[in-house]
Enzyme design. Structure first.
Site, short mmCIF file in Angstrom:
data_model
loop_
_atom_site.label_atom_id
_atom_site.label_comp_id
_atom_site.label_asym_id
_atom_site.label_seq_id
_atom_site.Cartn_x
_atom_site.Cartn_y
_atom_site.Cartn_z
N LYS A 266 28.38 10.66 90.39
CA LYS A 266 29.57 10.96 91.18
C LYS A 266 30.80 10.35 90.53
O LYS A 266 30.71 9.32 89.86
CB LYS A 266 29.44 10.37 92.59
N ARG A 340 17.84 16.29 99.81
CA ARG A 340 16.89 17.35 100.15
C ARG A 340 15.52 17.12 99.51
O ARG A 340 14.51 17.61 100.02
CB ARG A 340 17.47 18.71 99.74
#
Length: 497
Positions: A266, A340
């Site tokens: 990020k 996920r």
């Protein structure tokens, strides 16, 4: 900081010897009026005169603290805006919570709001307790010089209802406290230790899978996400299993205690706040604890998927192919789509037990925040499950928005080397929905081959409030959707006829 004692009193509110008396200020179309019960007309008029003199606002999310006029035993009075119309139980919860957020450095507070039913009184008690939570600074010993000791609700509230209000509020306090901890303090193993300590007095069974057990038992998602960190992953399984349970609900929580993005790193500014990425795990853990404390007839199992997503020489790479617990292979195309992957393991494991309902809770996508803001959670899943969660959220006074799972978006996750990819690099369309479609692949089927009832809550928006406080919701970690899940599992008092 511990929860204050919660009591009820049928005495005249003006006679209560407390530091602060909370009274409602409502709009009647022509001006303001005092909204409470038990006060004489003379005292109510005196209070309204004092409120008018200082320009107190009757709109919601407004408070004004004034010295108590003659005739009141309390030291001061907080006027909290009720707005117009007759307040519902959900309104009273928000109003009392907002008042509580704005009361500082006192030890005894009483709430004299226009609560006319047992549900109203329960809501006032719950809002007052939730709004009284304060984040404690890390590594700063001691508490405030004056801490809240007692909350009194004016009205005839039963001990059962007051205890339930405390249990529900404690669940939200626990979520907020866990989420507020810095990532150098809270990592997968310390999360396990803290929740285990919280459960010590409850009839809850706890199973913890360490990194070796996860690897040996085929939890490929958790293993892949956590292998880049010096703080290895954990699967914590919490079970509340009452005798003769009428239903079994499985909760799956995303517990990324810090999300750097992994090798798909990020930007620096985007990493700030990524300690919040374990909010789903905190929520489902708190719900199981509250289920046991309130002795629900529903069996509840939480699959708490804990990992720290970090870059290193041992971290997962884009193009790695892993195998999830149910045997599905996944090509990792974005290591920052890690939530996920851990949820896939949790959903697969939960499905094996064939529960009546599976609900996963996760701060899963930035797309959910873009689409729905910070007050609504995205809700996806099978039709019946979505309907149940939606109705429970309405009853709890929380905000969810049903979203579709468009079949045409499934093709974005095609890959030549595995059953499914975890992301489509470069795609900016329908990110929340694509994540939901990915998760659906790991929901098991019943004996008839039908997919198990399942709901997915993307709480990336409401998990953290970055703006000003409102209702019982503070700035920072909120504990959002905890109350909705408590509504579903049945953490409520018996119905009175």
């Amino acid at each position: 900081m511990s929860l204050p004692e919660i009591t009820a009193s049928t005495a005249n509110p003006a006679e209560l010897d407390v530091d602060v008396l909370v009274v409602g200020l409502a709009s009647n179309g022509e001006g303001s009026q005092i909204a409470t019960s038990g006060l004489t007309a003379e005292l109510a008029d005196a209070l309204l005169d004092a409120a008018t003199a200082v320009g107190a606002d009757s709109d919601r999310n407004n408070t004004c603290r004034i010295p108590a006029p003659p005739g009141f035993a309390c030291t001061s009075i907080v006027l909290t805006g009720l707005g117009a119309g007759t307040p519902s139980a959900n309104d009273l919860r928000e109003v009392s919570g907002y008042a509580a957020q704005n009361i500082q450095k006192v030890s005894r507070v009483a709430y004299a709001l226009p609560a006319t039913t047992s549900d109203d009184l329960l809501a006032v008690a719950e809002g007052a307790l939730i709004g009284s939570h304060r984040i404690q600074k890390t590594n700063v010993p001691g508490e405030a010089a004056v801490s809240l000791q007692t909350i009194t609700v004016c009205g005839k509230a039963s001990p059962t209802d007051l205890n339930l209000a405390r249990i529900r509020a404690e669940a939200i306090w626990r979520v907020r406290d866990l989420v507020a901890l810095p990532p150098n303090v809270l990592h997968p193993q310390s999360f396990v230790e803290r929740v285990t300590a919280m459960a010590s007095s409850l009839d809850i069974s706890i199973e913890v899978l360490d990194e070796a057990a996860l690897r040996d038992q085929g939890y490929g998602g958790l293993t892949a996400v956590g292998q880049g960190s010096t703080n290895p992953p954990r699967m914590m399984i919490l079970r509340w299993a009452p005798p003769s349970a009428t239903r079994h609900i499985a909760l799956v929580g995303k517990g990324i205690t810090f999300d750097s993005g992994g090798l798909s790193l990020k930007p620096a500014n985007s990493m700030v706040g990524m300690k919040y990425d374990m909010t789903g795990a905190a929520v489902v853990s708190a719900v199981v604890l509250a289920s046991a404390a309130s002795a629900t007839s529903t069996a509840v199992t939480a699959w708490v998927c804990l990992a720290e997503n970090m870059p290193s020489g041992s971290a997962s790479r884009p193009n790695d192919v892993i195998t999830i617990k149910n045997g599905t292979t996944v090509e990792i195309l974005n290591t920052d789509a890690e939530g996920r992957l851990v949820l896939a393991d949790g959903l697969s494991a939960a499905s094996v037990e064939n529960p009546d309902l599976i609900i996963d809770v996760a701060t899963l996508t930035g797309a959910a925040r873009v689409a729905l803001g910070e007050r609504y959670a995205g809700l996806m899943g099978s039709e019946d499950a979505v309907s149940e969660v939606h109705e429970a959220a309405k009853n709890a006074g929380e905000l969810v928005w049903p979203m579709p799972l468009p079949e045409e978006l499934r093709s974005l996750l095609k890959t030549d080397v595995a059953d499914i990819a975890n992301a489509k690099p470069g795609n900016t369309l329908g990110g929340m929905l694509v994540a939901g479609l990915f998760l659906r692949e790991f929901i098991g089927v019943d004996s008839d081959g039908n997919r198990l009832p399942w709901a997915h809550l993307d709480i990336a928006g409401p998990a953290e409030n970055s703006s000003g406080a409102w209702g019982y919701t503070p700035k920072g970690p909120t504990g959002a959707l905890t109350r909705t899940l408590l509504e579903i599992v049945g953490a409520k008092p018996p119905v009175t006829k």
